[in-house]
Write a protein that holds these residues in place. Structure first.
Motif, short mmCIF file in Angstrom:
data_model
loop_
_atom_site.label_atom_id
_atom_site.label_comp_id
_atom_site.label_asym_id
_atom_site.label_seq_id
_atom_site.Cartn_x
_atom_site.Cartn_y
_atom_site.Cartn_z
N ILE A 50 41.23 47.91 46.93
CA ILE A 50 42.37 47.20 46.33
C ILE A 50 41.89 45.99 45.54
O ILE A 50 42.43 45.70 44.46
CB ILE A 50 43.37 46.79 47.43
N ASN A 51 40.90 45.29 46.04
CA ASN A 51 40.37 44.14 45.29
C ASN A 51 39.77 44.56 43.96
O ASN A 51 39.87 43.84 42.97
CB ASN A 51 39.33 43.39 46.13
N VAL B 297 62.14 39.08 39.48
CA VAL B 297 61.44 40.34 39.23
C VAL B 297 60.21 40.41 40.11
O VAL B 297 59.35 39.53 40.07
CB VAL B 297 61.05 40.46 37.74
N PHE B 298 60.13 41.46 40.92
CA PHE B 298 58.95 41.67 41.75
C PHE B 298 58.00 42.54 40.95
O PHE B 298 57.97 43.76 41.08
CB PHE B 298 59.37 42.34 43.06
N GLU B 299 57.22 41.88 40.09
CA GLU B 299 56.43 42.62 39.11
C GLU B 299 55.14 43.16 39.71
O GLU B 299 54.76 42.84 40.83
CB GLU B 299 56.15 41.75 37.87
N TRP B 300 54.46 43.99 38.92
CA TRP B 300 53.30 44.73 39.37
C TRP B 300 52.19 43.82 39.88
O TRP B 300 51.61 44.07 40.95
CB TRP B 300 52.81 45.61 38.24
N GLY B 301 51.89 42.75 39.15
CA GLY B 301 50.82 41.85 39.57
C GLY B 301 51.07 41.25 40.94
O GLY B 301 50.16 41.12 41.76
N SER B 302 52.33 40.87 41.20
CA SER B 302 52.68 40.28 42.50
C SER B 302 52.57 41.32 43.61
O SER B 302 52.11 41.03 44.71
CB SER B 302 54.10 39.71 42.45
N ALA C 251 53.64 48.37 33.51
CA ALA C 251 52.46 48.23 34.37
C ALA C 251 51.48 49.36 34.09
O ALA C 251 51.87 50.47 33.72
CB ALA C 251 52.90 48.26 35.84
N SER C 252 50.21 49.07 34.29
CA SER C 252 49.16 50.04 34.00
C SER C 252 49.29 51.27 34.88
O SER C 252 49.19 51.18 36.11
CB SER C 252 47.78 49.40 34.22
N GLU C 253 49.53 52.42 34.25
CA GLU C 253 49.66 53.67 35.00
C GLU C 253 48.34 54.01 35.69
O GLU C 253 48.34 54.49 36.83
CB GLU C 253 50.07 54.80 34.06
N GLU C 254 47.23 53.73 35.04
CA GLU C 254 45.94 54.03 35.63
C GLU C 254 45.72 53.28 36.93
O GLU C 254 45.29 53.85 37.94
CB GLU C 254 44.82 53.69 34.64
N GLU D 204 40.42 44.41 38.07
CA GLU D 204 40.62 45.10 36.79
C GLU D 204 41.92 44.65 36.14
O GLU D 204 41.99 44.45 34.92
CB GLU D 204 40.64 46.61 37.02
N GLU D 205 42.95 44.47 36.95
CA GLU D 205 44.24 44.02 36.43
C GLU D 205 44.12 42.61 35.85
O GLU D 205 44.63 42.33 34.76
CB GLU D 205 45.28 44.03 37.56
N GLU D 206 43.45 41.71 36.54
CA GLU D 206 43.30 40.34 36.07
C GLU D 206 42.48 40.28 34.78
O GLU D 206 42.80 39.50 33.88
CB GLU D 206 42.66 39.48 37.16
N ARG D 207 41.45 41.09 34.70
CA ARG D 207 40.64 41.12 33.47
C ARG D 207 41.46 41.63 32.29
O ARG D 207 41.34 41.13 31.17
CB ARG D 207 39.41 42.01 33.67
#
Length: 622
Positions: A608-609, A437-442, A575-578, A614-617
């Motif tokens: 992007i960073n 799975v090529f997921e959102w975080g990757s 995955a976060s829509e925002e 925000e995603e990691e938090r």
């Protein structure tokens, strides 16, 4: 047109309702079955877990869903006196699950092999339970795992090869009964690591000073830094026997057989070298006819032919005076001593052909595998080409594939790279994924890595006017740890897809091939990077049967149907829509029709960073 009777529409709705709800019912049943097994005495089981309610909208205890309350993302059941077994088969039917936390319970039994079916799992916390037995080898197939905590249990046996999980940033396994050697994790990527108070033995892998002795203490068999006890030159056998065991006999037999093979191979090579030169040329001619009908490997000299049978890089020209000095080997020690003749003799397989040249997979006699890029139709002088390659060689970034060597003549330009066996980002997005799975975080991590690498290269090479020039998903390769790596940096000055926009940049000084400005190529790269972002977000091809990805995205966004552009796999994942919308905004800025309105790559990397942080938090704060 006749109206459809209301009763017919009502009947259709009734028929469709069970289909629409079947998947939701399956998730509910799976979660309840999971809870039944992990809490057989109903200890800690919440009363609102039932088939008559919804885990998201009715807020089942311990269940956290996405921001739209559609998909289950986290199951957190810490400190509830759970005393059953972990039923991974039921749990992993919740395909959107990213976080599982069972900390400080009394769960027993093994960690099941079926845990690998939770493909999107990023966080697994099982500390403070009564798990026992060996860890399943399938654990290493959780390719999206970021944090794994199995500390304070009774796990035994050797660790599976968790170093295969390239994105792992935290591994805590202290206070168990694990044994064997510690796998060679990517310690440069790990933020937390602890295997203290186990039964590990052997030398500690190089940790680059990132972890102290406390991460390894309590393992009497371990040696080497950061522990104070040094490793002996060689470790004696455990049983101290002077005789040979059956295992040793098999090993020595293998050495003998290998030695015989090497001897036969040497005789074969000596015999080949004694063959007449005419016979060798005949073999190459046969190779040319083979290449016209298939992509099977042949020699490099036979592969690199033009359609009119005119040899631009052939055995004849090599014999006419080309020497090893014709090939310029750059500063990389990987191909130290490589000669032009080595490439000429090596078997080559055509693996890609484009309007700017061809790409070959080349296997040298020492089994080293290289990629050779042949460039055509590039009106740059040999002197400028050499200067360009030497400048690029001076700039190193871990996410940019460096050239190892190059060859340049009036007719032919070749670039030599280390071959990357995991393919390209294009292949990962659109090719066979083998269940991965090529997921959102990757995807977000890939975008951030590429942007940071480009920003670094620009800062070093901007004054020389050297950008990438042909940035696209097929030129983003995946290293051995699936880290993104930009290939073919600086081989082109402009990319045709953006020439109509560059034509407007008349105020810039013309400085490159095709009458375009070398410095404007940086803006072309920003456009190309924006298209890559669109591919990551939509999962759609850039150009496919007349379909224009950038134009389609613009049209959908104009109609305010933004969510429709996103890859359904990301929607299903929850995955976060925002944050996806925020990344889409970055992509749209990058593909602005006016080059002057596009942001710099530094600004793009910063945006992007911010999204990545925000995603990691959001994931860590469970």
């Amino acid at each position: 047109m006749d109206r459809i009777p209301i009763w017919v529409l009502s009947g259709l709705v009734l028929l469709l309702l069970p289909v629409g709800n079947s998947e939701e019912d399956e998730v509910n049943r799976s979660l309840i079955q999971f809870m039944t097994n992990i809490s057989p005495g109903n200890a800690g089981r919440s009363s609102n877990w039932s088939m008559n309610s919804d885990p998201c909208t009715d807020k089942w205890e311990g269940v956290i869903c996405d921001s739209q309350s559609k998909f289950v993302r986290k199951v957190i059941l810490d400190g509830l006196n759970l005393d059953g077994i972990l039923d991974a088969e039921s749990l992993c039917k919740v395909r959107t699950l990213a976080v599982l936390s069972l900390k400080n319970n009394s769960v027993v039994g093994k960690l099941p092999e079926g845990i690998s079916s939770c493909k999107r799992l990023t966080h697994l916390y099982a500390s403070g339970n009564h798990f026992s037995g060996e860890l399943p080898q399938s654990l290493s197939r959780l390719s999206n795992l970021k944090r794994l905590n199995i500390s304070n249990n009774n796990f035994s046996g050797v660790l599976p090869d968790l170093s295969r999980i390239s994105g792992l940033i935290s591994f805590l396994a202290q206070n168990n009964q694990l044994r064997g050697e510690i796998p060679k994790f990517d310690f440069s990527n790990l933020q937390q690591f602890n295997v203290s108070n186990n039964n590990f033995s052997g030398p500690i892998p190089y940790v680059d000073g990132r972890f102290s002795a406390s991460s390894f203490s309590g393992n009497p068999g371990l040696c080497g830094p950061p522990l104070s006890n040094t490793c002996p030159p060689s470790l004696p056998s455990k049983n101290g026997s002077k005789g040979f065991s059956s295992k040793q006999l098999r090993i020595y037999s293998g050495y003998i057989i290998l030695g015989l093979i090497i001897v036969l191979f040497v005789f074969y090579k000596l015999f080949r070298k004694k063959r007449p030169k005419g016979e060798k040329v005949e073999v190459i001619k046969k190779g040319v006819s083979m290449e016209s009908s298939s992509n099977k490997p042949s020699s490099v000299s036979s592969q690199l032919k033009t359609s009119d049978n005119r040899s631009e890089y052939s055995i004849t020209s090599a014999e006419a005076g080309m020497t090893s000095s014709s090939l310029t080997v750059l500063s990389s020690p990987v191909v130290n001593g490589l000669r032009f003749e080595d490439l000429l003799r090596a078997p080559a397989e055509l693996i890609g052909r484009g309007k700017h040249g061809s790409l070959y997979k080349v296997v040298l006699e020492n089994k080293m595998v290289l990629a050779v890029k042949r460039i055509k139709d590039w009106g740059i002088s040999s002197q400028d080409f050499k200067r360009r390659m030497q400048k690029i060689d001076q700039v190193k970034h871990p996410n940019v594939l460096p050239p190892l060597a190059f060859y340049c003549s009036k007719q032919e330009k070749l670039l030599v790279y280390e071959y990357q066996q995991n393919g390209s980002l294009f292949k990962l997005l659109y090719g066979t994924r083998n269940g991965e799975v090529f997921e959102w975080g990757s995807r977000l991590g890939v975008a951030a890595s590429i942007a940071e690498a480009l920003a670094f290269m620009y800062s070093e090479l901007h004054d020389d006017g050297i950008a990438h020039g042909n940035l696209k998903s097929t030129n983003i390769l995946l290293g051995k740890d699936m880290d993104p790596c930009i290939s073919e940096y600086g081989l082109m000055v402009v990319e045709d897809q953006d020439q109509q926009f560059l034509a407007q940049a008349d105020n810039l000084k013309s400085n490159g091939p095709s009458g375009y400005t070398a410095y404007s190529t940086f803006k072309v790269d920003v456009y190309g990077f924006g298209v890559i972002l669109l591919e990551l977000l939509t999962g759609k091809l850039v150009q496919n049967s007349g379909f224009d990805l950038a134009r389609w995205v613009h049209s959908v966004v104009r109609e305010e149907w933004t969510v429709e552009v996103f890859d359904k796999a990301l929607i299903l994942e929850g995955a976060s829509e925002e944050r996806m919308v925020n990344l889409l905004r970055v992509a749209l800025k990058c593909i602005n029709p006016s080059p002057g309105e596009r942001p710099t790559i530094n600004k793009v990397a910063g945006m992007i960073n911010t999204i990545k942080e925000e995603e990691e938090r959001s994931i860590v704060s469970i």
